[in-house]
Scaffold this motif. Sequence first.
Motif, PDB file in Angstrom:
ATOM      1  N   VAL A   1       0.849  -1.190   0.000  1.00  0.00           N
ATOM      2  CA  VAL A   1       0.000   0.000   0.000  1.00  0.00           C
ATOM      3  C   VAL A   1       0.879   1.232   0.000  1.00  0.00           C
ATOM      4  N   SER A   2       0.314   2.346  -0.417  1.00  0.00           N
ATOM      5  CA  SER A   2       1.057   3.595  -0.509  1.00  0.00           C
ATOM      6  C   SER A   2       0.800   4.466   0.710  1.00  0.00           C
ATOM      7  N   ASP A   3       1.651   5.479   0.888  1.00  0.00           N
ATOM      8  CA  ASP A   3       1.500   6.396   2.006  1.00  0.00           C
ATOM      9  C   ASP A   3       0.110   7.021   2.018  1.00  0.00           C
ATOM     10  N   GLY A   4      -0.497   7.064   3.192  1.00  0.00           N
ATOM     11  CA  GLY A   4      -1.774   7.733   3.353  1.00  0.00           C
ATOM     12  C   GLY A   4      -2.971   6.921   2.917  1.00  0.00           C
ATOM     13  N   GLU A   5      -2.742   5.749   2.316  1.00  0.00           N
ATOM     14  CA  GLU A   5      -3.854   4.945   1.822  1.00  0.00           C
ATOM     15  C   GLU A   5      -4.607   4.310   2.985  1.00  0.00           C
ATOM     16  N   HIS A   6      -5.935   4.284   2.877  1.00  0.00           N
ATOM     17  CA  HIS A   6      -6.748   3.581   3.856  1.00  0.00           C
ATOM     18  C   HIS A   6      -6.931   2.149   3.381  1.00  0.00           C
ATOM     19  N   ILE A   7      -6.728   1.200   4.292  1.00  0.00           N
ATOM     20  CA  ILE A   7      -6.758  -0.213   3.935  1.00  0.00           C
ATOM     21  C   ILE A   7      -8.184  -0.703   3.809  1.00  0.00           C
ATOM     22  N   ASP A   8      -8.512  -1.343   2.682  1.00  0.00           N
ATOM     23  CA  ASP A   8      -9.830  -1.936   2.497  1.00  0.00           C
ATOM     24  C   ASP A   8      -9.891  -3.247   3.258  1.00  0.00           C
ATOM     25  N   SER A   9     -10.985  -3.458   3.988  1.00  0.00           N
ATOM     26  CA  SER A   9     -11.087  -4.668   4.806  1.00  0.00           C
ATOM     27  C   SER A   9     -11.079  -5.932   3.967  1.00  0.00           C
ATOM     28  N   SER A  10     -11.404  -5.829   2.663  1.00  0.00           N
ATOM     29  CA  SER A  10     -11.375  -7.021   1.825  1.00  0.00           C
ATOM     30  C   SER A  10      -9.974  -7.578   1.698  1.00  0.00           C
ATOM     31  N   ASP A  11      -8.954  -6.689   1.854  1.00  0.00           N
ATOM     32  CA  ASP A  11      -7.576  -7.157   1.812  1.00  0.00           C
ATOM     33  C   ASP A  11      -7.274  -8.108   2.964  1.00  0.00           C
ATOM     34  N   VAL A  12      -7.976  -7.907   4.083  1.00  0.00           N
ATOM     35  CA  VAL A  12      -7.692  -8.697   5.272  1.00  0.00           C
ATOM     36  C   VAL A  12      -8.011 -10.162   5.049  1.00  0.00           C
ATOM     37  N   ASN A  13      -8.988 -10.437   4.200  1.00  0.00           N
ATOM     38  CA  ASN A  13      -9.392 -11.820   3.965  1.00  0.00           C
ATOM     39  C   ASN A  13      -8.636 -12.475   2.810  1.00  0.00           C
ATOM     40  N   SER A  14      -7.696 -11.736   2.194  1.00  0.00           N
ATOM     41  CA  SER A  14      -6.935 -12.305   1.099  1.00  0.00           C
ATOM     42  C   SER A  14      -5.907 -13.292   1.637  1.00  0.00           C
ATOM     43  N   PRO A  15      -5.522 -14.307   0.826  1.00  0.00           N
ATOM     44  CA  PRO A  15      -4.548 -15.307   1.290  1.00  0.00           C
ATOM     45  C   PRO A  15      -3.213 -14.714   1.678  1.00  0.00           C
ATOM     46  N   GLU A  16      -2.869 -13.535   1.083  1.00  0.00           N
ATOM     47  CA  GLU A  16      -1.552 -12.958   1.343  1.00  0.00           C
ATOM     48  C   GLU A  16      -1.488 -12.278   2.698  1.00  0.00           C
TER      49      GLU A  16
ATOM     50  N   ALA B   1     -15.373   1.485  13.844  1.00  0.00           N
ATOM     51  CA  ALA B   1     -16.136   2.568  13.242  1.00  0.00           C
ATOM     52  C   ALA B   1     -16.666   2.197  11.864  1.00  0.00           C
ATOM     53  N   SER B   2     -15.961   1.334  11.155  1.00  0.00           N
ATOM     54  CA  SER B   2     -16.384   0.902   9.823  1.00  0.00           C
ATOM     55  C   SER B   2     -15.646  -0.373   9.459  1.00  0.00           C
ATOM     56  N   ASP B   3     -16.008  -0.928   8.296  1.00  0.00           N
ATOM     57  CA  ASP B   3     -15.316  -2.134   7.854  1.00  0.00           C
ATOM     58  C   ASP B   3     -13.946  -1.829   7.272  1.00  0.00           C
ATOM     59  N   GLN B   4     -13.519  -0.563   7.335  1.00  0.00           N
ATOM     60  CA  GLN B   4     -12.168  -0.197   6.923  1.00  0.00           C
ATOM     61  C   GLN B   4     -11.162  -0.324   8.068  1.00  0.00           C
TER      62      GLN B   4
ATOM     63  N   GLU C   1     -10.557   4.294  11.467  1.00  0.00           N
ATOM     64  CA  GLU C   1      -9.774   3.810  10.334  1.00  0.00           C
ATOM     65  C   GLU C   1      -8.283   4.116  10.471  1.00  0.00           C
ATOM     66  N   VAL C   2      -7.504   3.216   9.908  1.00  0.00           N
ATOM     67  CA  VAL C   2      -6.053   3.341   9.951  1.00  0.00           C
ATOM     68  C   VAL C   2      -5.553   4.086   8.719  1.00  0.00           C
ATOM     69  N   GLN C   3      -4.507   4.868   8.904  1.00  0.00           N
ATOM     70  CA  GLN C   3      -3.826   5.518   7.793  1.00  0.00           C
ATOM     71  C   GLN C   3      -2.469   4.848   7.624  1.00  0.00           C
ATOM     72  N   ALA C   4      -2.112   4.513   6.388  1.00  0.00           N
ATOM     73  CA  ALA C   4      -0.879   3.768   6.117  1.00  0.00           C
ATOM     74  C   ALA C   4       0.278   4.702   5.784  1.00  0.00           C
ATOM     75  N   PHE C   5       1.450   4.404   6.368  1.00  0.00           N
ATOM     76  CA  PHE C   5       2.682   5.145   6.095  1.00  0.00           C
ATOM     77  C   PHE C   5       3.725   4.118   5.649  1.00  0.00           C
ATOM     78  N   ARG C   6       4.162   4.217   4.394  1.00  0.00           N
ATOM     79  CA  ARG C   6       5.053   3.189   3.853  1.00  0.00           C
ATOM     80  C   ARG C   6       6.373   3.717   3.315  1.00  0.00           C
ATOM     81  N   ASP C   7       6.338   4.756   2.508  1.00  0.00           N
ATOM     82  CA  ASP C   7       7.489   5.091   1.676  1.00  0.00           C
ATOM     83  C   ASP C   7       8.577   5.901   2.364  1.00  0.00           C
TER      84      ASP C   7
END
Length: 211
Positions: free
Chosen positions: A56-71, A89-92, A167-173
């Motif tokens: 994921v990229s900086d600042g991106e909000h994670i979609d909960s559908s990613d959580v159920n992915s095999p990876e 607060a939400s499914d995010q 919701e979580v905010q992602a910091f990666r780069d």
Amino acid sequence: MKKSLIILLGICLCFTIVFATQNSLSMSDTHNVELITDDNSAEVGKEVFNQTVPQVSDGEHIDSSDVNSPEFLIAEIQIPENPFFSTLASDQCLPGDSVQEILTIDNVTPEIIIPNGAVGVFSKDASTGWTCNAGDILSFSFEKYPMETGTSQTLGIGHIKDGVMYEVQAFRDSLDGTYNFTIQEDGVYYIYVIGLSSDPISLKESAIEIL
């Protein structure tokens, strides 16, 4: 002579097994956020093998559908037992697979190691949060220890209020950054972090401020 050779080979085999285990397991058996101490400081910046998570990229909000992915290592969305939040607060939102309280001293966060899927909730004395007024900005500045491999790691940061995880905010780069949240209503707020990379994320001492 033959007996001595067998003993020598046995000793070498033992050393090989120990070395391989230390390098392959690393922190893979640790599921809670931990303070960095002399006992685990050797794990800072180390890679954990055979684990992958979505990028994921900086600042991106994670979609909960990613959580159920095999990876992704968080197999399903369920809230671990903890004293800070019982509702999302939400499914995010990503409640993680463990929740650990991280005590700050004078609003300074300690150095910590965050395994994949582990949540750390920062608190003040007696497990209290930060009392904020509408219009305040709750700010958390962080700095990651770099990975020996040079790879980027995704750190998630969010807040909790009235038993609700937001919701979580992602910091990666970047190795450092700041999470700023503008307070909409008066209340007591907590800031949390979650590891969103396969390798443990190590953070240096940082600061939480009300601006």
